[in-house]
Design a protein around this motif. Structure first.
Motif, PDB file in Angstrom:
ATOM      1  N   LEU A 120       2.345  -3.677   4.068  1.00  0.00           N
ATOM      2  CA  LEU A 120       0.908  -3.838   4.078  1.00  0.00           C
ATOM      3  C   LEU A 120       0.599  -5.416   3.627  1.00  0.00           C
ATOM      4  O   LEU A 120      -0.476  -6.140   3.975  1.00  0.00           O
ATOM      5  N   ARG A 121       1.356  -6.078   2.880  1.00  0.00           N
ATOM      6  CA  ARG A 121       1.129  -7.399   2.503  1.00  0.00           C
ATOM      7  C   ARG A 121       1.558  -8.412   3.530  1.00  0.00           C
ATOM      8  O   ARG A 121       0.914  -9.467   3.815  1.00  0.00           O
ATOM      9  N   ALA A 122       2.666  -8.091   4.475  1.00  0.00           N
ATOM     10  CA  ALA A 122       2.865  -9.184   5.769  1.00  0.00           C
ATOM     11  C   ALA A 122       2.063  -8.644   6.636  1.00  0.00           C
ATOM     12  O   ALA A 122       2.058  -9.446   7.681  1.00  0.00           O
ATOM     13  N   GLY A 123       1.300  -7.652   6.614  1.00  0.00           N
ATOM     14  CA  GLY A 123       0.351  -7.518   7.636  1.00  0.00           C
ATOM     15  C   GLY A 123       1.023  -7.057   9.048  1.00  0.00           C
ATOM     16  O   GLY A 123       0.715  -7.438  10.156  1.00  0.00           O
TER      17      GLY A 123
ATOM     18  N   LEU B  75      -3.160  -7.104   0.192  1.00  0.00           N
ATOM     19  CA  LEU B  75      -2.828  -5.836   1.191  1.00  0.00           C
ATOM     20  C   LEU B  75      -3.887  -6.064   2.411  1.00  0.00           C
ATOM     21  O   LEU B  75      -5.058  -6.226   1.999  1.00  0.00           O
ATOM     22  N   LYS B  76      -3.244  -6.183   3.596  1.00  0.00           N
ATOM     23  CA  LYS B  76      -4.222  -6.192   4.518  1.00  0.00           C
ATOM     24  C   LYS B  76      -4.607  -5.196   5.305  1.00  0.00           C
ATOM     25  O   LYS B  76      -3.867  -4.183   5.601  1.00  0.00           O
ATOM     26  N   ALA B  77      -5.656  -5.371   6.169  1.00  0.00           N
ATOM     27  CA  ALA B  77      -6.488  -4.176   6.791  1.00  0.00           C
ATOM     28  C   ALA B  77      -5.870  -3.993   8.259  1.00  0.00           C
ATOM     29  O   ALA B  77      -5.018  -5.109   8.613  1.00  0.00           O
ATOM     30  N   GLY B  78      -5.755  -3.220   8.822  1.00  0.00           N
ATOM     31  CA  GLY B  78      -5.195  -3.182  10.103  1.00  0.00           C
ATOM     32  C   GLY B  78      -4.626  -1.534  10.259  1.00  0.00           C
ATOM     33  O   GLY B  78      -4.809  -0.675   9.584  1.00  0.00           O
TER      34      GLY B  78
ATOM     35  N   VAL C  77      -7.412  -1.761  -3.388  1.00  0.00           N
ATOM     36  CA  VAL C  77      -6.266  -1.218  -3.442  1.00  0.00           C
ATOM     37  C   VAL C  77      -6.212   0.093  -3.843  1.00  0.00           C
ATOM     38  O   VAL C  77      -5.486   0.941  -3.141  1.00  0.00           O
ATOM     39  N   GLY C  78      -7.170   0.835  -4.635  1.00  0.00           N
ATOM     40  CA  GLY C  78      -7.329   1.971  -4.807  1.00  0.00           C
ATOM     41  C   GLY C  78      -7.591   3.095  -3.631  1.00  0.00           C
ATOM     42  O   GLY C  78      -7.235   3.957  -3.499  1.00  0.00           O
ATOM     43  N   ALA C  79      -8.654   2.444  -3.019  1.00  0.00           N
ATOM     44  CA  ALA C  79      -8.869   3.122  -1.788  1.00  0.00           C
ATOM     45  C   ALA C  79      -7.890   3.113  -0.556  1.00  0.00           C
ATOM     46  O   ALA C  79      -7.662   4.128  -0.085  1.00  0.00           O
ATOM     47  N   ILE C  80      -7.091   2.182  -0.541  1.00  0.00           N
ATOM     48  CA  ILE C  80      -6.051   2.057   0.354  1.00  0.00           C
ATOM     49  C   ILE C  80      -4.981   3.213  -0.463  1.00  0.00           C
ATOM     50  O   ILE C  80      -4.361   4.006   0.534  1.00  0.00           O
ATOM     51  N   GLY C  81      -4.802   3.247  -1.648  1.00  0.00           N
ATOM     52  CA  GLY C  81      -3.838   4.285  -2.220  1.00  0.00           C
ATOM     53  C   GLY C  81      -4.293   5.544  -1.945  1.00  0.00           C
ATOM     54  O   GLY C  81      -3.490   6.563  -1.679  1.00  0.00           O
ATOM     55  N   GLU C  82      -5.645   5.994  -1.864  1.00  0.00           N
ATOM     56  CA  GLU C  82      -6.019   7.144  -1.546  1.00  0.00           C
ATOM     57  C   GLU C  82      -5.534   7.791   0.042  1.00  0.00           C
ATOM     58  O   GLU C  82      -5.172   8.821   0.260  1.00  0.00           O
ATOM     59  N   ILE C  83      -5.901   6.519   0.816  1.00  0.00           N
ATOM     60  CA  ILE C  83      -5.478   6.915   2.209  1.00  0.00           C
ATOM     61  C   ILE C  83      -3.967   7.178   2.555  1.00  0.00           C
ATOM     62  O   ILE C  83      -3.615   8.119   2.971  1.00  0.00           O
ATOM     63  N   LEU C  84      -2.959   6.436   1.883  1.00  0.00           N
ATOM     64  CA  LEU C  84      -1.761   6.705   1.801  1.00  0.00           C
ATOM     65  C   LEU C  84      -1.330   7.865   0.966  1.00  0.00           C
ATOM     66  O   LEU C  84      -0.343   8.780   1.561  1.00  0.00           O
ATOM     67  N   ALA C  85      -1.918   8.363  -0.184  1.00  0.00           N
ATOM     68  CA  ALA C  85      -1.551   9.527  -0.825  1.00  0.00           C
ATOM     69  C   ALA C  85      -1.968  10.732   0.139  1.00  0.00           C
ATOM     70  O   ALA C  85      -1.074  11.792   0.038  1.00  0.00           O
ATOM     71  N   ALA C  86      -3.022  10.574   0.834  1.00  0.00           N
ATOM     72  CA  ALA C  86      -3.559  11.762   1.732  1.00  0.00           C
ATOM     73  C   ALA C  86      -2.468  11.774   2.807  1.00  0.00           C
ATOM     74  O   ALA C  86      -2.307  13.124   3.442  1.00  0.00           O
ATOM     75  N   GLU C  87      -1.458  10.894   3.166  1.00  0.00           N
ATOM     76  CA  GLU C  87      -0.547  11.147   3.985  1.00  0.00           C
ATOM     77  C   GLU C  87       0.778  11.328   3.318  1.00  0.00           C
ATOM     78  O   GLU C  87       2.192  11.259   4.066  1.00  0.00           O
TER      79      GLU C  87
ATOM     80  N   VAL D 285      -1.271   5.186  10.166  1.00  0.00           N
ATOM     81  CA  VAL D 285      -2.336   4.881   9.129  1.00  0.00           C
ATOM     82  C   VAL D 285      -3.244   3.618   9.438  1.00  0.00           C
ATOM     83  O   VAL D 285      -2.927   2.614   9.641  1.00  0.00           O
ATOM     84  N   VAL D 286      -4.589   3.696   9.624  1.00  0.00           N
ATOM     85  CA  VAL D 286      -5.515   2.816   9.700  1.00  0.00           C
ATOM     86  C   VAL D 286      -6.343   2.236   8.281  1.00  0.00           C
ATOM     87  O   VAL D 286      -6.770   3.368   7.880  1.00  0.00           O
ATOM     88  N   VAL D 287      -6.042   1.237   7.959  1.00  0.00           N
ATOM     89  CA  VAL D 287      -6.603   0.721   6.685  1.00  0.00           C
ATOM     90  C   VAL D 287      -7.935  -0.213   7.106  1.00  0.00           C
ATOM     91  O   VAL D 287      -7.477  -1.241   7.653  1.00  0.00           O
ATOM     92  N   PRO D 288      -9.016   0.202   6.886  1.00  0.00           N
ATOM     93  CA  PRO D 288     -10.208  -0.286   7.166  1.00  0.00           C
ATOM     94  C   PRO D 288     -10.164  -1.660   6.406  1.00  0.00           C
ATOM     95  O   PRO D 288      -9.903  -1.772   5.380  1.00  0.00           O
ATOM     96  N   ARG D 289     -11.003  -2.667   6.988  1.00  0.00           N
ATOM     97  CA  ARG D 289     -11.326  -3.970   6.346  1.00  0.00           C
ATOM     98  C   ARG D 289     -12.177  -3.621   5.019  1.00  0.00           C
ATOM     99  O   ARG D 289     -13.170  -2.795   5.199  1.00  0.00           O
TER     100      ARG D 289
END
Length: 339
Positions: A105-108, A85-88, A53-63, A45-49
């Motif tokens: 996500l917290r540890a990056g 939560l860090k991007a990457g 948190v909500g948008a990250i949750g949507e990305i993870l929920a989709a997977e 999964v790519v988490v954009p910069r």
């Protein structure tokens, strides 16, 4: 008064029930955080910069990594940690729990990519490699000076800047040259660390056999000591291409006459600058050559070279090489000469 007390008691009971329900709900959601996600394979999964948190949750929920965006939002509040939560780019293992996902996500702990820069590439070629890699971002400010970049395998994360990788290569080269210069054989006729980089770049282009770098170095060091021209074919090739493209053909005798400061057949001593970016082993060989009386070398047909102390011996080696070459080259191939 009695009715008032009864009312307060009812209100308290209601609030207590609400608290218990909320606590129970929170406890259930927290329990869910330690249940494995229903995925059987690694999920990248790519988490954009710059997203929340909500948008990250949507990305993870989709997977199918989390039940919903709200779960990730609640987990990030209930699981104690002050890190965001860090991007990457992340690789989540099969069956990862919500708590493990939050921790990653917290540890990056992003995916570490690598890019190997081969020894002997020119700065132009290295810049082209970086520009072609779509895992990197941004522009490169300028093509670095020849010999300024250390060929090595570099780790990076998706989205890192190309210029930042160039800066790392320059820093690594400076550190390597500085370290090796302090360990050099002080009898060699090289006045500056830059002289060592120039010689190392020639060694790098002359041989791909690790075990003979110090012997190739000894030939050039001996020539410098005797004021003999280096007569290195790779310097002629650099004079013809300036490191921006492959020559696309073999060298001819006429190429030795090209009027260019990098042509070591026409000019004595080292060329004005490096002809490529040498690796650590060629740098070490340039600064600590083997002890030999060799003044010549030529390809031996096996991937290595035959070394000679005298011109007569060298001419015999050249004749042997031509016999090997003529058995494998077409009859109309050009008359090559050797460095």
């Amino acid at each position: 008064m009695t009715n008032f007390l009864k009312g307060m008691a009812g209100l308290f009971a209601g609030l207590t029930l609400l608290v218990l329900v909320a606590a129970g709900g929170a406890g259930f959601v927290l329990w869910q955080a330690w249940q494995p996600a229903p995925v059987e394979d690694e999920v990248v999964v790519v988490v954009p910069r710059g997203i929340g948190v909500g948008a990250i949750g949507e990305i993870l929920a989709a997977e199918d990594l989390v039940p919903s965006r709200w779960h990730l939002m609640v987990w990030s509040l209930l699981l104690p940690d002050d890190r965001s939560l860090k991007a990457g780019e992340y690789a989540f293992p099969p069956g990862a729990t919500g708590g493990e996902i939050i921790g990653i996500l917290r540890a990056g702990r992003t995916i570490q990519h690598t890019l190997t820069i081969p020894e002997g590439r020119t700065s132009f070629e290295i810049v082209e490699l970086l520009r072609a890699d779509d895992r990197l971002t941004g522009e490169i400010e300028a093509i670095p000076p020849e010999g300024a970049l250390l060929p090595e395998t570099y780790a990076f994360t998706r989205g890192d800047g190309r210029q930042s990788l160039v800066d790392r290569m320059e820093s690594e080269m400076s550190a390597a040259v500085e370290r090796l210069w302090t360990q050099r054989d002080e009898s060699i006729p090289l006045e500056t660390p830059q002289d060592a980089v120039i010689l190392a770049s020639i060694i790098e282009k002359e041989t791909g056999v690790a075990g003979e770098r110090d012997l190739v170095s000894s030939v050039f060091i001996n020539r410098l000591r005797q004021d003999m021209p280096l007569q290195s074919d790779p310097t002629v090739i650099y004079a013809l291409t300036e490191g921006r493209e492959a020559l696309g053909r073999t060298l001819f005798r006429s190429d030795w006459d090209v009027d260019h400061p990098y042509n070591t057949y026409r000019n004595d001593g080292l060329p004005p600058g490096p002809i490529a970016n040498p690796g650590v082993e060629s740098l070490r060989a340039a600064m600590n050559p083997a002890e030999s009386n060799y003044l010549y070398f030529v390809a031996d047909g096996t991937g290595g070279h035959a070394f000679a102390q005298t011109l007569a011996e060298h001419n015999r080696n050249v004749a042997a090489w031509r016999r090997v070459r003529d058995r494998s080259d077409p009859p109309d191939s050009p008359d090559l000469e050797d460095g």
